[in-house]
Design a protein around this motif. Structure first.
Motif, PDB file in Angstrom:
ATOM      1  N   PRO A  30       0.823  -1.218   0.000  1.00  0.00           N
ATOM      2  CA  PRO A  30       0.000   0.000   0.000  1.00  0.00           C
ATOM      3  C   PRO A  30       0.853   1.263   0.000  1.00  0.00           C
ATOM      4  N   ARG A  31       0.257   2.359  -0.437  1.00  0.00           N
ATOM      5  CA  ARG A  31       0.961   3.635  -0.420  1.00  0.00           C
ATOM      6  C   ARG A  31       1.367   3.996   1.008  1.00  0.00           C
ATOM      7  N   ASP A  32       2.542   4.565   1.133  1.00  0.00           N
ATOM      8  CA  ASP A  32       3.135   5.000   2.408  1.00  0.00           C
ATOM      9  C   ASP A  32       3.768   3.864   3.206  1.00  0.00           C
ATOM     10  N   LEU A  33       3.707   2.629   2.697  1.00  0.00           N
ATOM     11  CA  LEU A  33       4.396   1.537   3.391  1.00  0.00           C
ATOM     12  C   LEU A  33       5.900   1.790   3.363  1.00  0.00           C
ATOM     13  N   ARG A  34       6.526   1.765   4.514  1.00  0.00           N
ATOM     14  CA  ARG A  34       7.970   1.981   4.622  1.00  0.00           C
ATOM     15  C   ARG A  34       8.693   0.663   4.365  1.00  0.00           C
ATOM     16  N   LEU A  35       9.461   0.598   3.290  1.00  0.00           N
ATOM     17  CA  LEU A  35      10.211  -0.608   2.957  1.00  0.00           C
ATOM     18  C   LEU A  35      11.560  -0.634   3.664  1.00  0.00           C
ATOM     19  N   VAL A  36      12.179   0.533   3.750  1.00  0.00           N
ATOM     20  CA  VAL A  36      13.486   0.653   4.405  1.00  0.00           C
ATOM     21  C   VAL A  36      13.483   1.913   5.258  1.00  0.00           C
ATOM     22  N   ALA A 165      -1.726   7.145  -9.245  1.00  0.00           N
ATOM     23  CA  ALA A 165      -2.440   7.568  -8.039  1.00  0.00           C
ATOM     24  C   ALA A 165      -1.452   8.198  -7.068  1.00  0.00           C
ATOM     25  N   ILE A 166      -1.434   9.536  -7.028  1.00  0.00           N
ATOM     26  CA  ILE A 166      -0.498  10.237  -6.149  1.00  0.00           C
ATOM     27  C   ILE A 166      -1.075  11.607  -5.799  1.00  0.00           C
ATOM     28  N   THR A 167      -0.848  12.039  -4.585  1.00  0.00           N
ATOM     29  CA  THR A 167      -1.374  13.322  -4.126  1.00  0.00           C
ATOM     30  C   THR A 167      -0.371  14.449  -4.387  1.00  0.00           C
ATOM     31  N   LEU A 201      -4.827  11.903  -8.283  1.00  0.00           N
ATOM     32  CA  LEU A 201      -4.688  11.128  -9.514  1.00  0.00           C
ATOM     33  C   LEU A 201      -4.136  11.996 -10.642  1.00  0.00           C
ATOM     34  N   VAL A 202      -3.163  11.436 -11.381  1.00  0.00           N
ATOM     35  CA  VAL A 202      -2.637  12.050 -12.597  1.00  0.00           C
ATOM     36  C   VAL A 202      -2.846  11.066 -13.732  1.00  0.00           C
ATOM     37  N   ILE A 203      -3.424  11.533 -14.838  1.00  0.00           N
ATOM     38  CA  ILE A 203      -3.695  10.684 -15.995  1.00  0.00           C
ATOM     39  C   ILE A 203      -2.966  11.253 -17.205  1.00  0.00           C
TER      40      ILE A 203
END
Length: 242
Positions: A30-36, A165-167, A201-203
């Motif tokens: 999901p968006r904002d999930l911290r991987l590192v 999909a980005i703010t 959203l950007v298209i």
């Protein structure tokens, strides 16, 4: 039957893939999930099938900006850290997706058993750090609207479809600018009929014209990795070089 959109995984031999699959864990990202986490040991490596992971550098004063991105073209973090050392940057899912992860120790064991896989990773690392270098160049010499066009194209290379999909807040972090500057840059691209932007959203409306607008910020010569171009660059062409 093998089913993967990740470029590195798709180039493993059947034997390598079957062996690696035993230690890979499918998961939603999901968006904002911290991987590192900055300064923390790397516990897992992520092979994205879709979505965008953002590599972010931060100053002591708390200002931050994206220095590179990873999608289905590679692995995150974009470095092999097998001895419990920390990664110097934060990596967060900027665009939600899905993929597979592997524990660091399990990846180290797989690479010991399958050393022929290392060149695949080396190709990606080479191109990622070329991407970082050219992002630094673009940040120094290009206007915000051109940098935004470049970033949208890079995401499009790594995603399915024309929607991102980005703010505005996330874009401000990506570009290292204020939110109002992002809004102004989006309006410029919309005015040129290159994109359509709405809340979150950007298209892309005209990919060819967007490439022409980004010009040399996106079309960068001489930064692909050696040998096989399909390893050096992701399926949508040229993404790892930007």
């Amino acid at each position: 039957m093998r089913c993967t959109q990740n470029l590195i995984l798709s180039h493993l031999t059947d034997t390598e893939f079957l062996a690696f699959e035993t230690v890979l864990e499918p998961l939603i990202l999901p968006r904002d999930l911290r991987l590192v986490h900055t300064g923390m040991p790397v516990s897992h490596y992520y092979f994205l099938e879709n979505g965008i992971a953002s590599v972010v550098a931060a100053s002591a004063a708390g200002r931050s900006a994206e220095i590179g991105l990873v999608g289905r073209d590679g692995v995150s973090p974009p470095a092999l850290i097998m001895e419990g050392n920390s990664f110097p940057f934060e990596i967060t899912m900027q665009v939600a997706g899905h993929g597979r992860r592997v524990e660091t120790a399990a990846l180290a064991g797989f690479l010991r058993e399958n050393p022929a896989v290392l060149p695949l990773l080396s190709h990606f690392f080479h191109n990622f750090f070329a991407q970082v270098a050219h992002t630094a160049l673009s940040n120094a010499v290009h206007k915000i609207d051109v940098r935004l066009a470049k970033w949208i194209l890079m995401c499009n290379d790594r995603l399915n479809g024309e929607e991102i999909a980005i703010t505005h807040e996330h874009l401000a972090t990506v570009l290292g600018v204020r939110r109002s500057s992002v809004t102004d840059a989006l309006h410029i691209l919309e005015g040129e009929h290159l994109i359509y932007s709405t809340r979150g959203l950007v298209i892309i409306r005209n990919r060819g014209a967007l490439e022409a607008f980004a010009a040399d910020a996106y079309d960068l010569p001489g930064v692909s990795g050696p040998a096989s171009p399909e390893i050096a660059r992701p399926p949508r062409a040229r993404a790892a070089a930007h």
